[in-house]
Structures are given as structure tokens and as C-alpha cells.
Design a protein around this motif. Structure first.
Motif, mmCIF file in Angstrom:
data_model
loop_
_atom_site.group_PDB
_atom_site.id
_atom_site.type_symbol
_atom_site.label_atom_id
_atom_site.label_comp_id
_atom_site.label_asym_id
_atom_site.label_seq_id
_atom_site.Cartn_x
_atom_site.Cartn_y
_atom_site.Cartn_z
ATOM 1 N N ARG A 202 -24.949 20.713 27.439
ATOM 2 C CA ARG A 202 -24.788 21.861 28.333
ATOM 3 C C ARG A 202 -25.097 21.477 29.776
ATOM 4 O O ARG A 202 -25.963 20.661 30.048
ATOM 5 N N ARG A 203 -24.373 22.122 30.676
ATOM 6 C CA ARG A 203 -24.586 21.900 32.111
ATOM 7 C C ARG A 203 -24.897 23.228 32.780
ATOM 8 O O ARG A 203 -24.414 24.280 32.364
ATOM 9 N N SER A 204 -25.688 23.154 33.829
ATOM 10 C CA SER A 204 -26.046 24.343 34.586
ATOM 11 C C SER A 204 -25.531 24.188 36.012
ATOM 12 O O SER A 204 -25.565 23.087 36.576
ATOM 13 N N PHE A 205 -25.056 25.299 36.593
ATOM 14 C CA PHE A 205 -24.434 25.248 37.917
ATOM 15 C C PHE A 205 -25.153 26.180 38.889
ATOM 16 O O PHE A 205 -25.692 27.221 38.489
ATOM 17 N N LYS A 206 -25.155 25.801 40.129
ATOM 18 C CA LYS A 206 -25.797 26.607 41.159
ATOM 19 C C LYS A 206 -25.224 28.029 41.144
ATOM 20 O O LYS A 206 -24.015 28.209 41.157
ATOM 21 N N GLY A 207 -26.103 29.003 41.113
ATOM 22 C CA GLY A 207 -25.679 30.394 41.088
ATOM 23 C C GLY A 207 -25.529 30.956 39.700
ATOM 24 O O GLY A 207 -25.366 32.167 39.529
ATOM 25 N N GLN A 208 -25.610 30.103 38.667
ATOM 26 C CA GLN A 208 -25.361 30.538 37.296
ATOM 27 C C GLN A 208 -26.404 31.533 36.817
ATOM 28 O O GLN A 208 -26.105 32.429 36.026
ATOM 29 N N TYR A 300 -20.161 31.473 36.453
ATOM 30 C CA TYR A 300 -20.252 30.059 36.834
ATOM 31 C C TYR A 300 -20.547 29.159 35.646
ATOM 32 O O TYR A 300 -20.378 27.943 35.730
ATOM 33 N N SER A 301 -20.948 29.741 34.521
ATOM 34 C CA SER A 301 -21.217 28.928 33.333
ATOM 35 C C SER A 301 -19.938 28.349 32.745
ATOM 36 O O SER A 301 -20.001 27.395 31.951
ATOM 37 N N VAL A 302 -18.768 28.909 33.108
ATOM 38 C CA VAL A 302 -17.505 28.403 32.560
ATOM 39 C C VAL A 302 -16.801 27.465 33.532
ATOM 40 O O VAL A 302 -15.619 27.164 33.363
ATOM 41 N N ILE A 303 -17.517 26.970 34.526
ATOM 42 C CA ILE A 303 -16.933 25.974 35.429
ATOM 43 C C ILE A 303 -16.399 24.759 34.668
ATOM 44 O O ILE A 303 -15.329 24.233 35.025
ATOM 45 N N PRO A 304 -17.072 24.279 33.600
ATOM 46 C CA PRO A 304 -16.477 23.159 32.843
ATOM 47 C C PRO A 304 -15.085 23.467 32.295
ATOM 48 O O PRO A 304 -14.243 22.564 32.207
ATOM 49 N N LEU A 305 -14.836 24.710 31.933
ATOM 50 C CA LEU A 305 -13.503 25.094 31.478
ATOM 51 C C LEU A 305 -12.508 25.014 32.621
ATOM 52 O O LEU A 305 -11.392 24.501 32.457
ATOM 53 N N LEU A 306 -12.890 25.500 33.792
ATOM 54 C CA LEU A 306 -12.016 25.390 34.967
ATOM 55 C C LEU A 306 -11.747 23.929 35.294
ATOM 56 O O LEU A 306 -10.596 23.551 35.586
ATOM 57 N N GLU A 307 -12.768 23.091 35.238
ATOM 58 C CA GLU A 307 -12.579 21.662 35.516
ATOM 59 C C GLU A 307 -11.585 21.049 34.531
ATOM 60 O O GLU A 307 -10.754 20.208 34.915
ATOM 61 N N ASP A 308 -11.674 21.458 33.273
ATOM 62 C CA ASP A 308 -10.747 20.931 32.268
ATOM 63 C C ASP A 308 -9.324 21.378 32.561
ATOM 64 O O ASP A 308 -8.372 20.580 32.424
ATOM 65 N N MET A 309 -9.156 22.623 32.965
ATOM 66 C CA MET A 309 -7.816 23.116 33.282
ATOM 67 C C MET A 309 -7.234 22.356 34.470
ATOM 68 O O MET A 309 -6.036 22.039 34.490
ATOM 69 N N LEU A 420 -16.122 24.680 43.507
ATOM 70 C CA LEU A 420 -16.925 23.646 42.863
ATOM 71 C C LEU A 420 -17.935 23.039 43.833
ATOM 72 O O LEU A 420 -19.037 22.663 43.426
ATOM 73 N N THR A 421 -17.578 22.955 45.095
ATOM 74 C CA THR A 421 -18.515 22.462 46.100
ATOM 75 C C THR A 421 -19.670 23.452 46.314
ATOM 76 O O THR A 421 -20.834 23.061 46.461
ATOM 77 N N GLU A 422 -19.341 24.720 46.282
ATOM 78 C CA GLU A 422 -20.342 25.762 46.482
ATOM 79 C C GLU A 422 -21.260 25.931 45.273
ATOM 80 O O GLU A 422 -22.398 26.367 45.411
ATOM 81 N N HIS A 423 -20.752 25.563 44.090
ATOM 82 C CA HIS A 423 -21.537 25.730 42.857
ATOM 83 C C HIS A 423 -21.594 24.427 42.085
ATOM 84 O O HIS A 423 -21.011 24.302 40.992
ATOM 85 N N PRO A 424 -22.311 23.432 42.605
ATOM 86 C CA PRO A 424 -22.383 22.134 41.937
ATOM 87 C C PRO A 424 -23.252 22.164 40.682
ATOM 88 O O PRO A 424 -24.079 23.065 40.500
#
Length: 427
Positions: A202-208, A300-309, A420-424
Motif C-alpha cells: 500500500r502507498r499513501s499520498f499527500k492529502g489522502q 487520492y488513495s486511488v492515484i495508483p489506479l490513475l497512474e496505471d491508466m 500527481l505533483t501536488e499529491h506525491p
């Protein structure tokens, strides 16, 4: 002619904005009980939209997809056992009203089979994904022409795996030459359902973890719903319910899940007389806010899904044989994704809880809800795409439209890079 085209494009964009911001949403829910079922309701297979033609010279060549599993029994077996235990205790205490006795008797005859199969896909769920797969194939036949490749990834949940199989059977029926690869792995959960991936991945992102500064969903529920009226219809004295997990609020939320969800696997209107139309309306609004508040916070927890897309689309741009990347997961992920992408402005944070329904409506993520990004290319290599949510074209307000619902892929990538820059990643 150019001026006319610009005018028509503006009018279509305005129509999409009006579609997204629905101030008459309560009237719609009042008029259509199926909308009140929210995200527990079945996909509306009788309401496929009419898709607009692409700008001249552009043809579809690739699809990126995320679909919720199809209709299921309640995902949590405790939904069924809690109601059973409460009604059993009420009978022991002799606090059931005459209506409550009738309701409890119907429930006892009903609940055993759903309880045994908790979380499993029901036949309707299979049929939904067969129909949606057929819609996708027939709407974009150019994408699937010849020996094209399709890669499909599913959550490890049974209901998602079977949904994936049903969808891809429709594609294969349309073109037996398709090269389809199906996958369902625990490390694949980092894409399909990032918050539910193995802890080590699991990964955590800024603002999550930032909570929305609005009223809690429980306080809103207690304030806006006629919850005591419903308890009084079932029980002559409901104080005993506080002995159970979640108390009165927990019981009523599980009761609402049954009220909405049993329509996925039972055709008879067993429990619909529990609520009046106005009571049903208020319970839907509270449930809608519950969905909104959770998903706007978790987006923001689904950023990995956006990255995959993003990465898979780039792969497809350089691989002429890649037709589609398909993903089969869950409601809480798709809801978080559409708020992250602000599809149809549903990522708008309202000033008050009452305003949430004007932007976010959980009946837009029913069982088998489906989001498509359909990519188009012209002979010059320019790439456009559009979003199709539940077989209807959707709006991305953060981007400038090229024509109607069509946007430049380069503009979306630039927007996503900023996000992605705003929520690393923070771990």
C-alpha cells in the motif's frame, strides 16, 4: 460553417454541464424508486445512451476501462445476521408492532440464502457484464478488429472475477480472434483496489488523510432522516437496539442496504412498503452523502489506479495490437476515481451537506457501473479521448473540449501530471 460548429460545440458542452449539476435531483429520485437504491441498485441496462460521432478524421483505436462488479448479494454477511438477531430479540421482548411482526416473518423466510452467499455475484450480475461487453464491442468495433490484444485484471473477489469473465465472453463472441488475457492476483490489487492491497504494497499520498470539513455522515443521517418514525413502525420500544453493534444508526443503515439491495436478486417487492416515498427520499439523501463524504476524502488513495491508466495508455499508443485494458473492481474505488477525475463535476466539494446531491449522486455507481476512456486518432497522429460513464458520454470540466465530449489526451496528461505533483507518494 466553422462558427456554427463552434456554437454547436458550446451548446453541447453547456448541456453536459447542466446534466452534471442537477438541482432537481430530489424530484428525480421521488419519481423513480430505482434511483433511491443508490449504489446498491442494479445497473440500468434499459438506459444505454446514444454516443456522438467523433470529430472528422478521428477513429477509435483503444479503450481504458474500470468496471464495478455486477449485481451481488450484500457484501457483508453481518448485514443479514444483524437484522435477524435484532428481530429475534424484539420477538423475545415482545416489542414488535403488528407490521413489525409481518416484516420480520418475511425477512426470516428470505434471508438464509442471501446470507449463505454473501458477497457472491448473482445471475443478474453476470447478465449485466455480458450486456455491457456487447455494448462496448458494438459501439467501437474498429477497436477490436482482427487479432487485437485485450488485457483484463480483476480484484481477487469472486464477484469481480466472474464479472470479468462475462464481459470478455461478449468481446470474444464478437470477434473469436481476439487475444484475451485474464488475470487476478493479490499484487494486482495495488491497481484494482489500492486501499485493499496487501499492507506491504500500500502507498499513501499527500492529502489522502485530510477529512472534508463538513458535518459527519452520522450527524447528517440523524438530522435529515425520519429514523425514529421507521423504528416506531417496527417496534413498540426500540431502546434495546442500542445493545447491538452500531445501535439504532447501525441497524437502520443495514436495513437500508437490504431495502435497496435485495432488488438485485429478488423480483417480488418484499420490503418496499417499509418506507413512504418521502421517507425513502430522505434516507437516500443521507446515504448519498455518506457515499460522497467517504469518497471525496479517499479520492487520492486511488492515484495508483490513475497512474496505471496513464502508463497503460502510453503502452497502447506504441502498440497497434493493443485494443483494451480492462479492470474489474469495486464501488468504493470507482466512486473515488470519478471524484478524483471530477467526472461530471462530481468532485465538487459543496458548502453544505445538503448541496452534495447536486454534484454527486451514488446511483451513478450502481452494480456493474462502468467507466470507459475511449481513444481516437487521426492520420496525423493526434490523440483525442472521451469518457463514457454507464454507457453515457461524460464531462471533464478541468479540460477544454475539442468538440462536445472529446478532449485532447495531451491536455489530460498535463492535468494529471499537475495532480500527481501536488499529491506525491509519502511512503
Amino acid at each position: 460553417m466553422k462558427r456554427l460548429t463552434t456554437l454547436l460545440t458550446g451548446l453541447l458542452a453547456s448541456a453536459l454541464i447542466l446534466q452534471a449539476q442537477q438541482y432537481d435531483v430530489l424530484d428525480q429520485v421521488r419519481a423513480d424508486i430505482r434511483k433511491a437504491y443508490g449504489m446498491e441498485g442494479p445497473h440500468r441496462l434499459d438506459e444505454f445512451g446514444t454516443l456522438t460521432k467523433a470529430p472528422k478524421g478521428y477513429k477509435p483505436f483503444y479503450i481504458s476501462h474500470y468496471g464495478r462488479h455486477g449485481s451481488r448479494y450484500a457484501w457483508n454477511s453481518e448485514t443479514y445476521t444483524l437484522l435477524h438477531n435484532v428481530f429475534e430479540k424484539a420477538a423475545e421482548k415482545d416489542v414488535l408492532t403488528p407490521y413489525g411482526k409481518e416484516f420480520a416473518a418475511k425477512y426470516e423466510d428470505f434471508y438464509m440464502e442471501p446470507w449463505i452467499n454473501s458477497g457472491d455475484l448473482v445471475p443478474l450480475g453476470y447478465d449485466q457484464h455480458r450486456a455491457i461487453g456487447e455494448f462496448v464491442y458494438q459501439s467501437f468495433p474498429e477497436v477490436f478488429k482482427g487479432r487485437k490484444k485485450v488485457e483484463a485484471l480483476s480484484s481477487t473477489g469472486q464477484r469481480c472475477i466472474v464479472s470479468m469473465g462475462a464481459f470478455n465472453l461478449s468481446l470474444k463472441s464478437g470477434n473469436p480472434e481476439l487475444q484475451i488475457r485474464l488475470s487476478s492476483t493479490h499484487d494486482g490489487m495495488t491497481v484494482i483496489a489500492p486501499p485493499s492491497a496487501p499492507k506491504a504494497l500500500r502507498r499513501s499520498f499527500k492529502g489522502q488523510k485530510n477529512a472534508v470539513s463538513l458535518e459527519s455522515s452520522t450527524d447528517f443521517f440523524l438530522r435529515i432522516t425520519p429514523w425514529q418514525e421507521v423504528l416506531d413502525k417496527l417496534f413498540t420500544d426500540s431502546a434495546f437496539i442500542e445493545e447491538f453493534r452500531g445501535g439504532a444508526v447501525g441497524f437502520l443503515r443495514e436495513l437500508w442496504q437490504i431495502y435497496c439491495g435485495y432488488h438485485n436478486y429478488e423480483s417480488a417487492p418484499l420490503f418496499d412498503d417499509l418506507l413512504t416515498p418521502e421517507q425513502r427520499l430522505r434516507f437516500w439523501e443521507a446515504d448519498n452523502y455518506f457515499s460522497f463524504r467517504g469518497d471525496i476524502t479517499a479520492r487520492y488513495s486511488v492515484i495508483p489506479l490513475l497512474e496505471d491508466m496513464l502508463s497503460k495508455a502510453d503502452e497502447a499508443l506504441s502498440d497497434p495490437q493493443m485494443a483494451a485494458h480492462l479492470r474489474f473492481g469495486h464501488d468504493y474505488i470507482l466512486e473515488a476515481l470519478v471524484t478524483l477525475l471530477d467526472v461530471n463535476r462530481c468532485g465538487t466539494v459543496p458548502a453544505t451537506p445538503e448541496e452534495a446531491k447536486y454534484w454527486f449522486r451514488n446511483y451513478d455507481i450502481p452494480m456493474a457501473a462502468t467507466l470507459l476512456m475511449v481513444f481516437y486518432r487521426n492520420k496525423g497522429g493526434d490523440i483525442l479521448f472521451k469518457v463514457v460513464l454507464n454507457e453515457k458520454e461524460a464531462l471533464l470540466p478541468q479540460l477544454e473540449s475539442v468538440q462536445g465530449p472529446y478532449y485532447r489526451w495531451s491536455d489530460f496528461k498535463a492535468w494529471a501530471a499537475g495532480l500527481l505533483t501536488e499529491h506525491p507518494c509519502e511512503n
